[in-house]
Design an enzyme around this catalytic site. Structure first.
Site, short mmCIF file in Angstrom:
data_model
loop_
_atom_site.label_atom_id
_atom_site.label_comp_id
_atom_site.label_asym_id
_atom_site.label_seq_id
_atom_site.Cartn_x
_atom_site.Cartn_y
_atom_site.Cartn_z
N GLY A 31 -6.74 -2.16 4.79
CA GLY A 31 -7.32 -1.09 5.58
C GLY A 31 -6.79 -1.04 6.99
O GLY A 31 -5.76 -1.63 7.29
N HIS A 37 1.43 1.84 5.94
CA HIS A 37 0.69 1.99 4.69
C HIS A 37 0.92 3.38 4.08
O HIS A 37 1.12 3.52 2.87
CB HIS A 37 -0.82 1.85 4.94
CG HIS A 37 -1.25 0.53 5.49
ND1 HIS A 37 -1.81 0.40 6.74
CD2 HIS A 37 -1.23 -0.72 4.97
CE1 HIS A 37 -2.13 -0.87 6.96
NE2 HIS A 37 -1.77 -1.58 5.90
N ASP A 151 6.09 -7.77 5.05
CA ASP A 151 5.57 -9.04 4.53
C ASP A 151 6.53 -9.52 3.44
O ASP A 151 6.19 -9.52 2.25
CB ASP A 151 4.16 -8.84 4.01
CG ASP A 151 3.24 -8.32 5.10
OD1 ASP A 151 2.83 -9.14 5.94
OD2 ASP A 151 2.96 -7.11 5.14
N GLN A 154 5.56 -12.46 1.19
CA GLN A 154 4.48 -12.01 0.29
C GLN A 154 5.06 -11.26 -0.90
O GLN A 154 4.64 -11.47 -2.05
CB GLN A 154 3.51 -11.11 1.06
CG GLN A 154 2.52 -10.36 0.21
CD GLN A 154 1.49 -9.62 1.05
OE1 GLN A 154 0.56 -10.22 1.55
NE2 GLN A 154 1.68 -8.32 1.22
N SER A 187 -1.75 -3.52 11.37
CA SER A 187 -3.14 -3.30 11.77
C SER A 187 -3.50 -4.18 12.95
O SER A 187 -4.37 -3.85 13.75
CB SER A 187 -4.07 -3.60 10.59
OG SER A 187 -3.69 -2.84 9.47
P1 AMP Z 1 -1.97 -5.09 4.83
O1 AMP Z 1 -3.01 -4.02 4.96
O2 AMP Z 1 -1.47 -5.59 6.14
O3 AMP Z 1 -2.37 -6.17 3.87
O4 AMP Z 1 -0.71 -4.38 4.17
C1 AMP Z 1 -0.81 -3.69 2.97
C2 AMP Z 1 0.56 -3.32 2.50
O5 AMP Z 1 1.19 -2.48 3.47
C3 AMP Z 1 1.46 -4.55 2.32
O6 AMP Z 1 2.28 -4.35 1.18
C4 AMP Z 1 2.25 -4.54 3.58
O7 AMP Z 1 3.51 -5.16 3.46
C5 AMP Z 1 2.43 -3.06 3.83
N1 AMP Z 1 2.75 -2.80 5.23
C6 AMP Z 1 2.08 -3.27 6.31
N2 AMP Z 1 2.69 -2.90 7.45
C7 AMP Z 1 3.79 -2.20 7.07
C8 AMP Z 1 4.86 -1.56 7.78
N3 AMP Z 1 4.92 -1.56 9.10
N4 AMP Z 1 5.83 -0.94 7.06
C9 AMP Z 1 5.78 -0.93 5.71
N5 AMP Z 1 4.80 -1.52 4.99
C10 AMP Z 1 3.83 -2.14 5.65
#
Ligand code: AMP
Length: 286
Positions: A31, A37, A151, A154, A187
């Protein structure tokens, strides 16, 4: 614009998914959605008949001294951001939905991926991630799942898990979306004050310094690391956890770069922890 249906329980999610048809694209998130995202959601929208976006701040992937309580949460805003991207389902389960009473399974990816870099600095983190992703895959049963390369480790961990367990999900890696000054969207960026927000660009500048040197033909990993470290050290108050030049598959540190490598870094600014990475290419290799 229509707000996406907000589904709280796995039973209602199952009902809704069984009522429709066509491939499901899944975007798991914690979120506080931003343009990174949303780029994953757009891609999922293009490639699937249906899209499920989950918002779940997974307690088991946060360490004792980490920012679980302070992690930003704004489900109403998340829902509004999804509306213009076309139809989707917003799945925001409570902790008791994801981990019902008696839940007692952990998925652990071993090898170097489960040991180095993020795994070393955040013990238990990837166990939390792999377990929740496996659990969410079981609830959503997606054809494809979308992950950001911000990530990077990950993504490798989840890819290993899917291969090893034979999970029938196609993983789609998506490029990192950045602010205009290069900072990788996160985030956690909204927890930076103006001064630290400015200093945070040191991560991407360090990675670019290393990539530029590799582009000039430098193969020595220590020299590529030194180029990055110089930039990071020039940012007052920024603490470096690691800046590594690593094999793109195993993430083990390299001595010399043959062809492609990854530069990866994690730093803290005050209580905010930031990560970023870039692909390095030394010319003259296929
Ligand atoms: P998170 O909400 O941080 O767990 O991220 C959810 C998904 O969004 C994960 O697959 C992250 O790698 C991806 N994500 C987060 N930040 C970015 C970004 N700046 N560019 C591309 N994907 C992202």
């Amino acid at each position: 614009v229509n707000l996406p249906p907000l589904v709280r329980s796995s039973r209602n999610l199952g009902r809704l998914l069984r009522a429709g048809r066509g491939s499901i694209g899944f975007v798991p998130t914690m979120g506080a959605l931003h343009a990174g995202h949303l780029s994953l959601v757009r891609r999922a929208r293009r490639e699937n008949a249906r899209v499920v976006v989950s918002v779940f701040v997974n307690p088991t992937q946060f360490g004792q001294r980490e920012d679980f309580a302070k992690y930003p949460r704004d489900l109403a805003a998340d829902r509004r951001l999804l509306a213009p991207l076309g139809p989707s389902i917003l799945f925001a389960p409570g902790v008791g939905e994801v981990y019902p009473r008696g839940f007692d399974t952990t998925v652990r990816v071993g090898g170097s991926l489960g040991r180095v870099l993020e795994a070393a600095w955040r013990p238990g983190h990837f166990e939390g991630v792999a377990t929740v992703v496996a659990r969410l895959f079981a609830l959503v049963a997606p054809r494809r799942a979308y992950f950001g390369l911000k990530d990077y480790q990950q993504f490798l961990v989840i890819r290993r898990m899917c291969l090893d367990l034979g999970l029938p999900v196609e993983l789609v890696p998506c490029p990192t979306v950045r602010e205009t000054d290069g900072l990788a969207m996160s985030s956690r960026n909204r927890r930076l004050d103006a001064r630290r927000r400015f200093l945070a660009t040191a991560l991407v500048r360090a990675l670019l310094a290393s990539a530029a040197l590799a582009g000039q033909g430098e193969r020595s990993a220590p020299r590529l690391k030194a180029a990055g470290m110089r930039v990071l050290r020039a940012a007052p108050g920024l603490k470096v956890q690691y800046f590594e030049v690593a094999d793109p598959e195993t993430l083990l540190p390299l001595r010399r770069v043959r062809g492609r490598a990854m530069a990866l870094t994690a730093c803290t600014l005050g209580r905010v922890r930031l990560i970023d990475n870039i692909s390095l290419m030394v010319p003259g290799h296929a």
